[in-house]
Structure formats: C-alpha cells, structure tokens
Design an enzyme around this catalytic site. Structure first.
Site, PDB file in Angstrom:
ATOM      1  N   HIS A 126      14.169   7.532  49.826  1.00  0.00           N
ATOM      2  CA  HIS A 126      13.278   7.899  48.727  1.00  0.00           C
ATOM      3  C   HIS A 126      12.665   6.689  48.023  1.00  0.00           C
ATOM      4  O   HIS A 126      11.711   6.836  47.275  1.00  0.00           O
ATOM      5  CB  HIS A 126      14.065   8.744  47.724  1.00  0.00           C
ATOM      6  CG  HIS A 126      13.211   9.605  46.834  1.00  0.00           C
ATOM      7  ND1 HIS A 126      12.433  10.633  47.319  1.00  0.00           N
ATOM      8  CD2 HIS A 126      13.017   9.589  45.494  1.00  0.00           C
ATOM      9  CE1 HIS A 126      11.812  11.221  46.314  1.00  0.00           C
ATOM     10  NE2 HIS A 126      12.140  10.613  45.195  1.00  0.00           N
ATOM     11  N   ASP A 143       7.564  11.930  43.879  1.00  0.00           N
ATOM     12  CA  ASP A 143       8.510  12.583  42.983  1.00  0.00           C
ATOM     13  C   ASP A 143       7.743  13.339  41.890  1.00  0.00           C
ATOM     14  O   ASP A 143       6.774  14.028  42.189  1.00  0.00           O
ATOM     15  CB  ASP A 143       9.465  11.518  42.420  1.00  0.00           C
ATOM     16  CG  ASP A 143      10.721  12.064  41.790  1.00  0.00           C
ATOM     17  OD1 ASP A 143      11.654  12.408  42.527  1.00  0.00           O
ATOM     18  OD2 ASP A 143      10.760  12.138  40.546  1.00  0.00           O
TER      19      ASP A 143
END
Length: 324
Positions: free
Chosen positions: A300, A101
C-alpha cells in the site's frame, strides 16, 4: 534541492496547506491516512519535470490543513467541496486527479458529481468505491470486531484511539507504514482478538533505514502528526457511514472521466476490500477505462516502495492524457 513551494489559502471554509511545483496542465495529488502531502514528495519533482503543474494538498484534517473536530465535516459534501474549492482557488476549471486511499475515494465522489471538473482520474490501489448497499461500513466493521481486531471499529469511538496514537506518533507511524508495505501481510493484524489496541496489533518493524524509507522521511510524518494529532485523520473513518449514505444516489452509476489505474501485487485494499477479482470489475464502475497496471511486490506504500516504477507509469499515463 526541491523546487516546490508551500502555499496556504482559505478554501471551503477551512485553512488549507498545499505544495506546488511546475508549470503546465494541472495535476492534483490526493493522499490518504495516515499520510500528508509528503507521501508524494518523490513524485512531485518527476511529474513537474515532465511538464505538469503539480499540486499536493494536505487533505482535510491532516498535515497543516485545518482539522474540524466534528466528524460530520468529513462527509462527501465537505471533502468534494475541498477539491472544487482548490480548483477555483488555483484558477483552473479542470485537473487530472491522482489519489490513493481516502484521497482517491474523494476523487471518485468528485468525478461522479462534477465530471466537468475532472480531466482524468489515475487511481492508486483502490480501483473503485467500496459500497455495500445492504450494510453501512461502520456497522460491517462492528460485526467483524466481534471476532477479531479491525482498525475501522477501533477508530470509531471518539477519544481512545486519538489518545493512544497521539501519545506515540513515531511508534505508530513506523509500525503501520511497515505493516502496509509489501514487506508484511497486513491482514495478519486481524489475527488479534477483539479489544486489542492498534499499536499492539501492528508488527514490530525492522530498524530504519528500510529499502524504501529512511529516518528523515519518517521524521516528516512524525513531526506533522506530533503537532496536529490524529483526530482529523480518524474523523475520515467516523464519517464513513455519512459518506455511504450520500453515495446511495450514485449506486450503479459509472464514472465518466477517462480512468487509469495502478495497483500493486501485495496491496491490502485490493486483497480485502474490493471483493473477488477487483481488477475485472473496474469496467463496472468506470465507463472509460484507458489503462490498468499492476506493480509486483509492492504494498500500500507503493509511491515509496516502487518510486521509479510509479513515477514512470504516472508520466506515461499523463503523456497519453496530454496527447488525447
């Protein structure tokens, strides 16, 4: 019991907190939002046991690291400066950098600007920086927000999102962690109309414990964000156009450090943010691609969702780096 140590230092003009365990060559783990160093808590002991010195900082604005109020303090110069300052503080010229990220995007900036400080890069989920030279990310999000909810535009104004998330950190974190996982398709959040609050757009998660997260682990995140608030993390979004402008100088330039990638089958970033077939385009951005691995089913939150596979893959990649 964990053998890591909590450490605090003044680095790049802010107070930084990081966790350290192990001896050997240095590996730095960089998280994204809404995470803290604890996102790596299942990786730190495994990688230390494999013979590496592991450092997991709270990234600027999150956890126990200082959170400047001005979004301009989250541009490339500041965020890359944090990693350079951390290396200098640790007395190391280089490290293997692992990130997810915003963490991996900062590492990509570092690798372009200071490749001599990067022994290798292991990217999780985000295979390369997203950069459309024709439109800035906040402007693009504003266009999307005319048709449906999108979190980037929701975060852009200073104040409303901060207040809403600060009021309900446990509810927000449990909902967003579940939405980002492979147990849900995050893009369903975009089906909500403009003007929806983020907490309302997120799905209701099942009761904890989940197969990959328990109540105590969630409490670490809740405790830290209840203390710090979310403004520091949101400022990473508010500085997206600043970083976009600073990245223009490196448009079309390939990163030169050895590159390894771990993605997951159900990751929202791979699905939505990196164009068609992002894996095929990895060599367009990295000059020295060593390995690419895709884990099935996970989303994620891959470090928690597929801990044994992530740990084994990281140890394997680090072993090849050490051998080289």
């Amino acid at each position: 019991m964990a053998a890591w140590m909590h450490r605090y230092a003044r680095i790049n003009h802010i107070d930084m907190h990081y966790v350290e365990q192990g001896e050997g060559p240095l590996v730095i783990l960089c998280h994204g939002f809404p995470h803290i160093w604890f996102s790596w808590h299942r990786q730190i002991p495994a990688l230390a046991a494999a013979g590496w010195r592991i450092v997991a900082p709270d990234m600027r604005g999150m956890g126990q690291t200082e959170a400047p109020a001005d979004p301009r303090a989250y541009d490339v110069d500041h965020t890359v400066g944090d990693l350079i300052g951390l290396l200098d503080h640790l007395g190391e010229r280089q490290a293997v950098f692992v990130g997810l990220d915003f963490g991996i995007l900062t590492i990509y900036d570092l690798a372009l600007r200071h490749p001599e400080r990067v022994r290798a890069v292991i990217g999780l989920e985000n295979p390369f920086p997203v950069h459309d030279p024709a439109i800035s990310p906040l402007a693009e999000a504003a266009q999307h927000a005319k048709d449906h909810f999108i979190h980037i535009d929701y975060f852009r104004p200073y104040g409303p999102a901060d207040t809403a998330l600060n009021a309900e950190p446990r509810r927000f974190l449990s909902k967003v962690f579940y939405a980002l996982s492979g147990d849900y398709r995050y893009l369903n959040v975009w089906s909500h109309p403009p003007g929806t609050a983020y907490i309302d757009a997120l799905p209701e998660p099942p009761p904890l414990p989940w197969a990959w997260l328990n109540e105590l682990e969630l409490e670490f995140f809740v405790s830290e964000y209840s203390r710090s608030g979310f403004t520091g993390g949101l400022n990473w979004y508010r500085a997206m156009d600043l970083r976009w402008e600073q990245r223009r100088a490196f448009e079309g330039v390939k990163s030169t450090p050895p590159f390894y990638f771990i993605g997951s089958e159900n990751d929202v970033d791979l699905e939505a943010w990196h164009g068609d077939d992002p894996i095929a385009h990895i060599p367009d951005h990295h000059a020295d691609v060593r390995a690419v691995r895709i884990l099935p089913k996970a989303g994620h939150m891959m470090q928690l969702e597929r801990t044994p596979d992530v740990n084994a893959t990281l140890v394997e990649f680090l072993g090849t780096i050490a051998a080289a």
